[in-house]
Design a protein around this motif. Structure first.
Motif, PDB file in Angstrom:
ATOM      1  N   ASP A  11     106.182 -26.592   0.509  1.00  0.00           N
ATOM      2  CA  ASP A  11     105.297 -27.176  -0.501  1.00  0.00           C
ATOM      3  C   ASP A  11     105.688 -28.613  -0.815  1.00  0.00           C
ATOM      4  N   LYS A  27      95.586 -25.589  -1.931  1.00  0.00           N
ATOM      5  CA  LYS A  27      96.316 -24.332  -2.075  1.00  0.00           C
ATOM      6  C   LYS A  27      95.503 -23.293  -2.841  1.00  0.00           C
ATOM      7  N   PRO A  31      94.210 -21.406   0.654  1.00  0.00           N
ATOM      8  CA  PRO A  31      95.663 -21.440   0.887  1.00  0.00           C
ATOM      9  C   PRO A  31      96.049 -21.310   2.355  1.00  0.00           C
TER      10      PRO A  31
END
Length: 410
Positions: A11, A27, A31
């Motif tokens: 991330d 996301k 995602p």
């Protein structure tokens, strides 16, 4: 395929590559798409692009489409520096491409200003002769690399070393792509996103953003241009969509197609109209720093100097005097120096007005299905300037200014 490096999480690494707002929305909405993005470290100025052996193996065995966007956009760099990024860097990318077993398409992103000459009128969607050969370049760099005056002469009416390097690189790509299907995309001044999900999004002050901001806030009130001169701005998502579509339709191993991503050839807007709309939106939202923003246009150097003195510099001196009298630190004269620096940096683009043709781009867009046209808008005719400039102004305030005051703050 996403590799950890020095303990960083996926991330954090992806957020460093993408603007946080886009990354977070991606996301949430999709995602699974995040896992399709594989960041690989590279440096176009280094041998083998400074890539790890395993990463090169992955690229050469898996990649089929390459969009070459990497470049230095520091316009005042010495010729040797910008050529190492933009010319030699492209040579290094092409070397890697020739090793790719599945390569089907190469999109080289250039700039319309590589072929927009001082005093010129039209930029066509075609390849132009190179401004110099390799021997002439080597001779110039060895003698005059850090000589600013000699460098300007060597530009041959181009605006800076960046544009000159891009012009050279276009010809190198056209002559050395071999059997790899190749096309060139030339954007004009790239501006904020036009369409959903984040209309108005941008993450830097490149292009005309700071100039338009200074005008709309009331800091800049004079412009050394004709009011009918054209401002060629293109939304960043239109450029990205064109690169995707051009790459997908890129099937000629012989001819190198050129696509100008621009607006003056199909949907022109003048600097005056752009200024008026940005001022209108800013004043409506009560965001102007000085009262009654406006712009006076002239091509008289004397009038331009007088406008700047009486409408900007003298009011700044008076305001600074008031700050000093009331025990505060003066700041307005310093701000005005930055405002004037912005004007000077963009003077080449303000003092010229080109019609940049884009029929190849429009023809490519018309060849798409209606569904794909909705997914990949890139025809400049579809830009609604009134709505777009409102979003652009709001995007500058939201993503760059974040509530701060003055052109020197963001």
């Amino acid at each position: 395929m996403i590799r950890e490096k020095d303990g960083e999480t996926i991330d954090r690494r992806m957020a460093a590559l993408l603007n946080n707002s886009i990354f977070e929305r991606l996301k949430v909405l999709k995602p699974s798409a995040v896992n399709k993005i594989v960041p690989i470290y590279g440096d176009v100025t280094q041998t083998d692009l400074a890539m790890k052996t395993q990463d090169i193996k992955t690229l050469t065995s898996e990649v089929s489409v390459v969009l070459h966007v990497a470049a230095s956009v520091m316009f005042k760099e010495p010729m040797s520096v910008t050529l190492n990024y933009n010319y030699e860097g492209t040579k290094r990318v092409l070397k890697l491409l020739r090793q790719m077993q599945k390569i089907e398409s190469f999109v080289h992103v250039s700039s319309v200003y590589a072929q927009a000459l001082d005093g010129g009128k039209i930029v066509k969607e075609t390849l132009y002769p190179p401004p110099a050969n390799h021997k002439e370049l080597e001779t110039f760099i060895s003698k005059y690399d850090n000589d600013k005056e000699e460098t300007k002469k060597f530009f041959q009416q181009r605006c800076n070393t960046y544009a000159y390097g891009k012009a050279l690189t276009e010809n190198f790509v056209a002559e050395n792509h071999g059997t790899i299907p190749t096309c060139i995309v030339r954007p004009s001044m790239i501006t904020s996103k036009a369409d959903e999900p984040l209309p108005g999004w941008l993450d830097n002050w490149y292009g005309p953003a700071r100039l338009l901001y200074n005008v709309s806030r009331g800091w800049d009130r004079s412009c050394f241009i004709r009011r009918e001169f054209l401002a060629d701005m293109i939304p960043v998502d239109y450029v990205a969509n064109l690169c995707i579509v051009a790459g997908a339709r890129n099937d000629s191993c012989v001819d190198v197609a050129v696509f100008n991503s621009c607006t003056t050839g199909a949907n022109p807007i003048t600097w005056e109209d752009a200024h008026k709309r940005m001022i209108e939106v800013t004043v409506k939202n009560k965001l102007n720093d000085w009262p009654y923003p406006f712009v006076l246009y002239t091509q008289s150097k004397l009038l331009f100097s007088l406008y700047t003195m009486f409408l900007q510099l003298i009011p700044a001196k008076i305001a600074d005097g008031w700050l000093w009298v009331t025990g505060r630190s003066p700041k307005y004269t310093k701000i005005q120096k930055k405002v004037i620096n912005v004007r000077e940096a963009l003077s080449f683009f303000l003092n010229n007005s080109w019609v940049i043709e884009c029929e190849n781009t429009r023809k490519l867009f018309r060849s798409l299905s209606l569904d794909d046209q909705k997914k990949f808008p890139c025809d400049p005719v579809n830009i609604h300037w009134r709505k777009y400039l409102e979003d652009y102004q709001k995007g500058i305030e939201k993503y760059l200014c974040q509530g701060k005051v003055g052109p020197n703050k963001p």
